[in-house]
Design an enzyme around this catalytic site. Structure first.
Site, PDB file in Angstrom:
ATOM      1  N   GLU A  47       0.830  -1.204   0.000  1.00 29.85           N
ATOM      2  CA  GLU A  47       0.000   0.000   0.000  1.00 29.85           C
ATOM      3  C   GLU A  47       0.862   1.251   0.000  1.00 29.85           C
ATOM      4  O   GLU A  47       2.008   1.232   0.449  1.00 29.85           O
ATOM      5  CB  GLU A  47      -0.973   0.000   1.189  1.00 29.85           C
ATOM      6  CG  GLU A  47      -0.303  -0.075   2.532  1.00 29.85           C
ATOM      7  CD  GLU A  47      -1.258  -0.476   3.667  1.00 29.85           C
ATOM      8  OE1 GLU A  47      -2.396  -0.897   3.405  1.00 29.85           O
ATOM      9  OE2 GLU A  47      -0.843  -0.378   4.818  1.00 29.85           O
ATOM     10  N   ARG A 101      -2.114  -8.481  12.634  1.00 31.23           N
ATOM     11  CA  ARG A 101      -2.024  -7.400  13.611  1.00 31.23           C
ATOM     12  C   ARG A 101      -1.114  -7.732  14.792  1.00 31.23           C
ATOM     13  O   ARG A 101      -1.001  -8.879  15.199  1.00 31.23           O
ATOM     14  CB  ARG A 101      -3.417  -7.032  14.116  1.00 31.23           C
ATOM     15  CG  ARG A 101      -4.302  -6.481  13.012  1.00 31.23           C
ATOM     16  CD  ARG A 101      -5.647  -5.997  13.533  1.00 31.23           C
ATOM     17  NE  ARG A 101      -6.414  -5.436  12.428  1.00 31.23           N
ATOM     18  CZ  ARG A 101      -7.122  -6.163  11.569  1.00 31.23           C
ATOM     19  NH1 ARG A 101      -7.178  -7.468  11.701  1.00 31.23           N
ATOM     20  NH2 ARG A 101      -7.770  -5.583  10.585  1.00 31.23           N
TER      21      ARG A 101
END
Ligand SMILES: [Zn+2]
Length: 417
Positions: free
Chosen positions: A145, A292
């Site tokens: 990203e 995460r």
């Protein structure tokens, strides 16, 4: 006359409507004001998605018959995507977002493509539902990203240099106990130890530190360049009650990067990161695969996180893009899936170009009249399908951004450093 006419949609230029995501960490006013939405009930507006990801598909505003973008493209994908994009990806390869980060996001890494493919198959085989809480791989794709700052923007990005980590461990009394392990076994061992420590030990170790940072921030001793500023913010600048999140360690170990409007940063697979504060344009592969490492009530899978993390020091590479003609700045990254452009136009300017692949545009300021036909203003988006020429005329000072698929030569020239 009994002629059968094949109904191929006309893939030209259409207004597009995105999908708002109301995640808890979102702000209350930036996106509502951009999109012209009333937010009297004070819901958080975190992200505005423009793409075909199943968790939020954009809508093509096709006269009186709005149609979902994936459905619209699916009718004749080779034409909607261009034959080269269709051959390489089979679908729109990118997802464009506008984000407003009010509370910091979870610490995360994204997997490589091969890992995502294997993980997706494995979790399917284990019978973990696609939308289950403990599902890591929501799709088969990688998720590199890039973010382009709209406001001043703060984020955590990659591990600090080892000498910096060593001095933080030595100078922070709560961390001194970790210094021998780091010196002996290095970054991967240190981070694994932290992530696998039992919760009671984490809380006991970090509680005095967090309380001290809250106090120092109140006394005006911290700036946004200090990890403690963000630790205190995470606890709403109050002494914490209950368990301390182990993600606090990461705030000290990762680089704190600051971007000015117009500056961008790329995050490849395996680089740990977390957005801290501000508004940005984010562009990524069409994926929602996130592993995460804390500061979140969401699912954390420590072995999977550690297996995908690059334990290497990183110097954040903040880029300003390459200026082209007529107010356009282009940003290329080392992936074939996407590239980004921003366009700053003066009042009365004329901008002309032609799409090679599918282009998604968003107006951030001002407005444009496209081909003397379609009007799009601040907060509105549109899509230009391949092989369409376009001409923008501005009304007032105007800013737009564009997501597109780069032609092969463009990304291969990118030099990674
Ligand atoms: Zn991310």
């Amino acid at each position: 006359m009994n002629q059968v006419i094949e109904m191929t949609p006309s893939y030209t230029i259409y207004p597009l409507q995105g999908k708002v995501q109301h995640y808890e960490w979102g702000g209350f006013s930036y996106l509502p004001s951009l999109l012209g939405i009333n937010n009297e009930e004070k819901r958080p507006f975190a992200e505005y998605w423009l793409g075909v990801h199943p968790l939020g598909v954009a809508t093509v505003l096709n006269g009186n018959e709005p149609v979902l973008l994936d459905t619209f493209m699916g009718q004749y994908p080779e034409k909607a995507l261009s034959s080269s994009v269709y051959k390489q990806f089979g679908e729109l390869p990118y997802l464009l977002k506008i984000m407003d980060v009010n509370q910091m996001l979870s610490i995360q890494v994204h997997p490589e493509k091969a890992v995502a493919e294997a993980g997706y198959a494995r979790e399917d085989q284990l019978g973990i539902a696609r939308n289950a809480f403990n599902r890591n791989y929501k799709d088969k794709n990688h998720k590199p990203e890039v973010m382009l700052a709209i406001s001043e923007f703060w984020l955590l990005h990659g591990f600090k240099q080892e000498v910096q980590i060593e001095s933080i461990l030595a100078e922070t009394s709560e961390f001194q106990v970790l210094l021998p392990l780091f010196k002996r076994e290095g970054l991967a061992s240190l981070y694994s130890f932290i992530m696998e420590m039992d919760q009671l030990s984490v809380t006991n170790l970090l509680m005095p530190l967090v309380k001290r940072e809250v106090r120092r921030k109140k006394e005006g001793l911290l700036t946004k360049n200090d990890p403690g500023w963000w630790v205190a913010k995470y606890y709403h600048n109050e002494n914490p009650i209950g368990d301390i999140d182990r993600g606090v360690f990461s705030i000290y170990l990762f680089n704190i990067a600051q971007l000015q409007p117009g500056e961008a940063i790329f995050q490849k697979a395996g680089i740990p990161h977390a957005y801290l504060e501000g508004q940005n344009i984010e562009l990524m592969s069409n994926s929602d695969n996130v592993l995460r490492g804390g500061l979140t009530p969401k699912y954390i899978d420590v072995p999977e996180l550690l297996a995908n993390m690059r334990f290497e020091p990183v110097t954040p590479q903040i880029v300003k893009g390459t200026p082209l003609k007529d107010g356009e700045t282009i940003f290329h990254f080392p992936v074939p899936d996407f590239a980004l452009a921003s366009l700053h136009l003066k009042e009365g300017a004329l901008f002309e170009d032609k799409a090679i692949g599918p282009e998604i545009w968003m107006v951030l300021e001002g407005g444009v009249i496209i081909n003397n036909e379609i009007v799009r203003k601040k907060g509105e988006a549109f899509i230009v399908f391949p092989d369409n020429a376009y001409q923008f005329r501005t009304s007032g000072k105007t800013q737009l951004c564009k997501a597109f698929v780069p032609v092969n030569s463009a990304y291969s020239q990118y030099e990674e450093n």
